[in-house]
Design an enzyme around this catalytic site. Sequence first.
Site, PDB file in Angstrom:
ATOM      1  N   LYS A 212       0.842  -1.200   0.000  1.00 15.63           N
ATOM      2  CA  LYS A 212       0.000   0.000   0.000  1.00 15.63           C
ATOM      3  C   LYS A 212       0.880   1.254   0.000  1.00 15.63           C
ATOM      4  O   LYS A 212       0.695   2.150  -0.801  1.00 15.63           O
ATOM      5  CB  LYS A 212      -0.880  -0.053   1.249  1.00 15.63           C
ATOM      6  CG  LYS A 212      -1.902   1.022   1.377  1.00 15.63           C
ATOM      7  CD  LYS A 212      -2.831   0.682   2.547  1.00 15.63           C
ATOM      8  CE  LYS A 212      -3.677   1.873   2.933  1.00 15.63           C
ATOM      9  NZ  LYS A 212      -4.594   1.558   4.042  1.00 15.63           N
ATOM     10  N   GLU A 218      10.572  -4.703   4.532  1.00 10.33           N
ATOM     11  CA  GLU A 218      10.665  -6.091   4.073  1.00 10.33           C
ATOM     12  C   GLU A 218      10.338  -6.183   2.585  1.00 10.33           C
ATOM     13  O   GLU A 218      11.068  -6.787   1.788  1.00 10.33           O
ATOM     14  CB  GLU A 218       9.675  -6.983   4.842  1.00 10.33           C
ATOM     15  CG  GLU A 218       9.985  -7.163   6.309  1.00 10.33           C
ATOM     16  CD  GLU A 218       9.340  -6.087   7.192  1.00 10.33           C
ATOM     17  OE1 GLU A 218       9.054  -4.970   6.675  1.00 10.33           O
ATOM     18  OE2 GLU A 218       9.139  -6.357   8.385  1.00 10.33           O
ATOM     19  N   GLY A 272      -4.961  -2.611   5.559  1.00  9.09           N
ATOM     20  CA  GLY A 272      -4.159  -3.731   5.043  1.00  9.09           C
ATOM     21  C   GLY A 272      -4.812  -5.083   5.289  1.00  9.09           C
ATOM     22  O   GLY A 272      -4.941  -5.908   4.388  1.00  9.09           O
ATOM     23  N   LYS A 509       9.312  -1.116  14.395  1.00  2.00           N
ATOM     24  CA  LYS A 509       9.922  -0.871  13.071  1.00  2.00           C
ATOM     25  C   LYS A 509      10.979   0.227  13.193  1.00  2.00           C
ATOM     26  O   LYS A 509      12.059   0.135  12.611  1.00  2.00           O
ATOM     27  CB  LYS A 509       8.857  -0.398  12.080  1.00  2.00           C
ATOM     28  CG  LYS A 509       7.788  -1.404  11.744  1.00  2.00           C
ATOM     29  CD  LYS A 509       6.921  -0.817  10.612  1.00  2.00           C
ATOM     30  CE  LYS A 509       5.543  -1.422  10.560  1.00  2.00           C
ATOM     31  NZ  LYS A 509       4.628  -0.715   9.675  1.00  2.00           N
TER      32      LYS A 509
HETATM   33  C1  G6Q Z   1      -2.612  -4.213   8.192  1.00  2.00           C
HETATM   34  C2  G6Q Z   1      -1.369  -3.506   8.460  1.00  2.00           C
HETATM   35  C3  G6Q Z   1      -0.120  -4.180   7.942  1.00  2.00           C
HETATM   36  C4  G6Q Z   1       0.233  -3.841   6.505  1.00  2.00           C
HETATM   37  C5  G6Q Z   1       1.695  -4.232   6.257  1.00  2.00           C
HETATM   38  C6  G6Q Z   1       2.129  -3.991   4.843  1.00  2.00           C
HETATM   39  O1  G6Q Z   1      -3.713  -3.832   8.490  1.00  2.00           O
HETATM   40  O2  G6Q Z   1      -1.496  -2.202   8.049  1.00  2.00           O
HETATM   41  O3  G6Q Z   1      -0.132  -5.570   8.081  1.00  2.00           O
HETATM   42  O4  G6Q Z   1      -0.622  -4.490   5.624  1.00  2.00           O
HETATM   43  O5  G6Q Z   1       2.515  -3.545   7.153  1.00  2.00           O
HETATM   44  O6  G6Q Z   1       2.025  -2.645   4.519  1.00  2.00           O
HETATM   45  P1  G6Q Z   1       2.202  -2.164   3.037  1.00  2.00           P
HETATM   46  O7  G6Q Z   1       1.101  -2.740   2.233  1.00  2.00           O
HETATM   47  O8  G6Q Z   1       2.138  -0.667   3.085  1.00  2.00           O
HETATM   48  O9  G6Q Z   1       3.536  -2.655   2.567  1.00  2.00           O
END
Ligand code: G6Q
Length: 545
Positions: A212, A218, A272, A509
């Site tokens: 997103k 990672e 997410g 993080k």
């Molecule tokens: C879910 C969280 C988290 C997110 C990841 C990946 O609700 O927000 O699990 O999906 O940290 O984030 P990105 O899609 O921004 O890489």
Amino acid sequence: MTSNQAAADPTLTPAWAELAALAAALDGTTIRALCEGDPQRLDSLAWTGAGVSLDATRQRVTPDVVAALLRLAQERDVLARRDQMLAGGHINVTEDRAVLHTALRAPAGSALVVDGQDVSADVQDVLARMSAFADDVRSGAWMGASGQRISAVVNIGIGGSDLGPAMAYLALRHFSDRDMTFRFVSNVDPTDMVEALHGLDPAETLVIVASKTFTTLETMSNAHAARDWVVGALGEDAVSRHFVAVSTNAELVERFGIDTANMFGFWDWVGGRYSMDSSIGLSTMIAIGPAGFRDLLAGFHAMDVHFASAPAEANLPLLMGLLAVWNRNFLGIQMTAVLPYSQYLSRFPAYLQQLTMESNGKSVRLDGAPVGYDTGAVFWGEPGTNGQHSFYQLLHQGTTTVACDVIVVARSDNPLGDQQDMLVANALAQASVLSMGRTSAEVAADGTPAALVPHKVMPGNRPVSVIMVESLRPHALGALVALYEHSVFTQGAVWGIDSFDQWGVELGKKVAMGILGDLRAGSADDPVLDGPTRASVERYLAMRG
Ligand code: G6Q
């Protein structure tokens, strides 16, 4: 007590007091006694919606408890809050965002305008672009840089950008294109990437970078590693044929070298962990085809419609969420085991771990005050029957009571002799034994030697829900996931917490970035490190060599 306090604190409602009294009155009454004492139980504690049946007859509740839970929902304005969510209200208060995953699966023409934006038109537009792309990849019209057909898809993402697609691919494998290979990379551990690429031919591989934000450590590290792998074999120009992005960040996608024509967007109103039905599901769509993906969305939507319109006393997600509140706050149960009796659902517990624990693992209310009551339970699990041969011992006879969700898929897509009946017999046997148990008199009556009797007594009284779907077609998976989503929503609404933020994952993080700087410098002198961390850094540097 001010009216604000009453609005923020569920324990101050009349229904909460009523439930506490009901729990006290039920203390010492077993599930078995409840079932034996009420032959009508089956009629009052089992419900069906959107093709999913939820049998709560083995929960430690009476119809009176359910009625009081429904009053609690009313006093907590759960349904008004649901309506606010569905209409695009900013119910994610701490991030000031709408929470509109339901819009992702609403049929075309749903006419939902949020914050001045025609959300449903945007959703349909992205779905159409995803469908055209998925069709092209599946048909071979989309080719790699050297003119070869794509035979492997690697999804790089983590958390919400991984767990849904990885779970859904496994769950819907029966419907997937078997000529294609799908792999999912999430961990920054280089082993994940290296093993995922093992045996793949870059000329035939499509990499989906699912992020997103397009900033996640990672994912971006793995995406760059995959980029090097492709460029090393096929040259820089190959990037645009072998990489696509799922993101909300066009600028960073472009900087990575991905043509924004091959970027599939979504919006900040999709959390997410609620995003597997957005463009984050691109790998799912390539695997099962656009029609299969539409069926998945239709299943989600069917449960959304049920949640939005079924009367409270027959509303599956509402009732499931309220039962979770009962178990957590009135019976003091801290854990729920998810036990899918379906190999295809083997990643479902991991998926639910994020959905439930990232959503409701909170200890302050919306108004910032600390909660004075328990919130989200610990979720974990493994598919049956495997779990029976490992941790079920604790479920049956341990000192910690674990609530269990036994998930049954009635029809197997892979009939093999009568193995499906064996599977379901085991699921129902476990549901029975966990809830009803076996008394010492019953054990002794089997001729068990007296010394062994206490060891073979099964206390029972573990609350169990049996959730059943007819088959695991995409529609059913969508309905099942939406059931849990809305149950999570219901719990959060009762508790008055923000189920849609995740501030608790941020600090780790940031600290990791600081430590990474030290590891890169090969030094543990950083004054901000706490003592134990400095010692661990030194030990690691010495061992790493
Ligand atoms: C879910 C969280 C988290 C997110 C990841 C990946 O609700 O927000 O699990 O999906 O940290 O984030 P990105 O899609 O921004 O890489």
